[in-house]
Design an enzyme around this catalytic site. Structure first.
Site, PDB file in Angstrom:
ATOM      1  N   GLY A 207       1.145   9.418 -22.980  1.00  0.00           N
ATOM      2  CA  GLY A 207       0.648   8.958 -21.694  1.00  0.00           C
ATOM      3  C   GLY A 207       1.148   7.556 -21.398  1.00  0.00           C
ATOM      4  CB  SER A 208      -0.255   4.934 -19.233  1.00  0.00           C
ATOM      5  OG  SER A 208      -0.268   5.741 -18.073  1.00  0.00           O
TER       6      SER A 208
END
Length: 484
Positions: A217-218
């Site tokens: 993810g981020s």
């Protein structure tokens, strides 16, 4: 001698030669390989004849051998069982070894050549030689804080010293009790093994370094940001496009921001602000502009694709090849086919904290004989230089703003600056996201780098985010280091 007899004698001689070669290969060339096999019962019986060395955390045994009243003279016990299972592994007569028990088996069992001269007095006096003890880099308070903060949620926590690579905590959940496999009740051990290996929760998988790897993810935006800064074409104040949704080449559905809003006035933002609020569209567009080679090479410099042992084998993290532009955009924000271990994510933060240098992670500090003399110790070593010290400093300052004003505010520690990055990773349609936090503290003199992943949103379910679920766990772990 007639021809048939001569031919038969040649065949017989060839068979004897083949037998001689085969026995030589097995007894000399391949002997160590066969001895090292986890399920080699002959080797295990031999190892049970002597006291196995202890595995220690802060001087306290977390794996120790005790005299047994049966044919197997020593019983391996784990006083804190599940607390350290991901690190110690198990020592089982039926199923062999895992974890540090396997990685340092020759020293723990006393069969290493390094112990021969130290054991010579025992051999000459008829005493049974004893295995060496292994001192781990794990810190008890940090391990306990990680275990308590993660609780019963599925996931993993890794903490390491960014200046040395020493692993301070390694927790995976759910876990198991190694005592269930070290028992001398072999029927019970078989039953326990079947229950553990068939459980849907996979308690024997060390999620920190192996198993089914996670989309980051981020948290991967740290890699994309590092590639941008390292290129020389961007700085923390560089303007980026940050619309509410980004149209991707060859794809009808645009890539949106989680908030559904643009990341700044007139669809513009800066690199620093984009990281602070975790702007998907800005980093997806940035990744496409940098190109897949630049992003992939940057990931590799942080350790992606590396074959590591700590001493357990670490599954290499991966960044996909041959990407189309839309796939590159997704990969640049840690989605598509990017896959990581929590240890790898901790290494990204660790390198940023350590002036851009990735230290080789390790779990064992020293090995000692029965007289407590050091046989071997681990010296810190540099695995790679991920970024320049200047880039690391810029990325650190950006990560501090993530925690002070952005998505990572719940990782704040009173009285000090903390650097971090949150992540929320989609895994499959209809499944809650995995949530992440990675960072280090204190930001200006780092003592600990950490990575936390909680599967399926943990107890918060579909309401979970990296900032709300993973960041508080990371804070508890970092506090256990900086406040001791």
């Amino acid at each position: 001698m007639n021809t048939p007899i001569r031919r038969l004698s040649v065949v017989v001689m060839a068979m004897f030669a083949a037998l001689l070669i085969a026995s030589t290969m097995i007894q000399f060339v391949q002997a160590k390989t066969y001895d090292a096999k986890p399920g080699n019962r002959r080797t295990l019986l031999k190892s049970y004849a002597k006291e196995r060395g202890s595995i220690l955390v802060d001087g306290t045994a977390v794996a120790v051998s005790k005299p047994a009243d049966d044919d197997l003279k020593w019983l391996r016990t784990y006083p804190q069982g599940p607390e350290y299972a991901a690190v110690t592994g198990y020592f089982s007569f039926t199923y062999g070894t895992s974890g540090v028990e396997r990685g340092y088996n020759d020293l723990l069992s006393g069969s290493s050549d390094k112990l021969f001269y130290r054991q010579l007095p025992d051999i000459l006096t008829g005493k049974e030689p004893q295995g060496a003890s292994v001192d781990l880099t794990i810190k008890a308070k940090v391990q306990a804080a990680a275990r308590k903060a993660l609780g019963n949620q599925r996931g993993a926590v890794v903490a390491m010293d960014p200046k040395t690579g020493a692993i301070l905590a390694m927790v995976t959940s759910p876990t198991y009790d190694p005592n269930l496999l070290s028992s001398h009740d072999l029927n019970a051990v078989q039953t326990n093994w079947k229950n553990l290996t068939t459980a849907n929760s996979q308690p024997m998988v060390n999620r920190a370094i192996s198993g089914n790897l996670y989309p980051p993810g981020s948290t991967f935006k740290l890699v994309t940001a590092a590639a941008a800064l390292q290129s020389g074409d961007y700085n923390p104040d560089s303007e980026l496009d940050g619309p509410a949704a980004l149209k991707l080449p060859g794809v009808t559905k645009p890539l949106p921001n989680v908030t559904g809003q643009a990341c700044g006035p007139n669809d513009k933002t800066t690199l620093t602000h984009a990281l602070e609020i975790s702007c998907n569209t800005a980093f997806a567009d940035l990744g496409m502009k940098l190109g897949q080679d630049a992003v992939r090479q940057q990931a590799s410099k942080f350790g992606f694709g590396q074959q590591l042992t700590v001493p357990m084998s670490v599954t290499p993290s991966t960044f996909p090849a041959n990407l189309q532009q839309a796939q590159l955009a997704q990969s640049s924000i840690g989605q598509f086919d990017v896959r990581v271990t929590p240890l790898q994510v901790a290494m990204i933060s660790s390198a940023t904290a350590n002036d851009g240098k990735v230290m080789r992670p390790y779990l064992v500090q020293t090995v000692r004989d029965k007289n407590l003399d050091v046989i071997q110790s681990t010296d810190p070593s540099v695995l790679s230089e991920a970024v320049s010290s200047q880039t690391a400093g810029k990325l650190r300052d950006m990560m501090v703003k993530v925690v002070s004003n952005g998505t990572g505010v719940r990782a704040q520690i009173p009285g000090m600056d903390v650097a971090g990055k949150t992540g929320t990773a989609e895994t499959a349609p209809g499944v809650n996201a995995d949530v992440w936090f990675t960072g280090f503290a204190p930001a200006n003199n780092p003592k600990v780098a950490v990575a936390v992943v909680v599967e399926d949103g943990g107890t918060a379910g579909q309401e979970a985010s990296g900032g709300s679920v993973a960041a508080p766990i990371a804070r508890a772990v970092m506090e256990a280091v900086v406040n001791q």
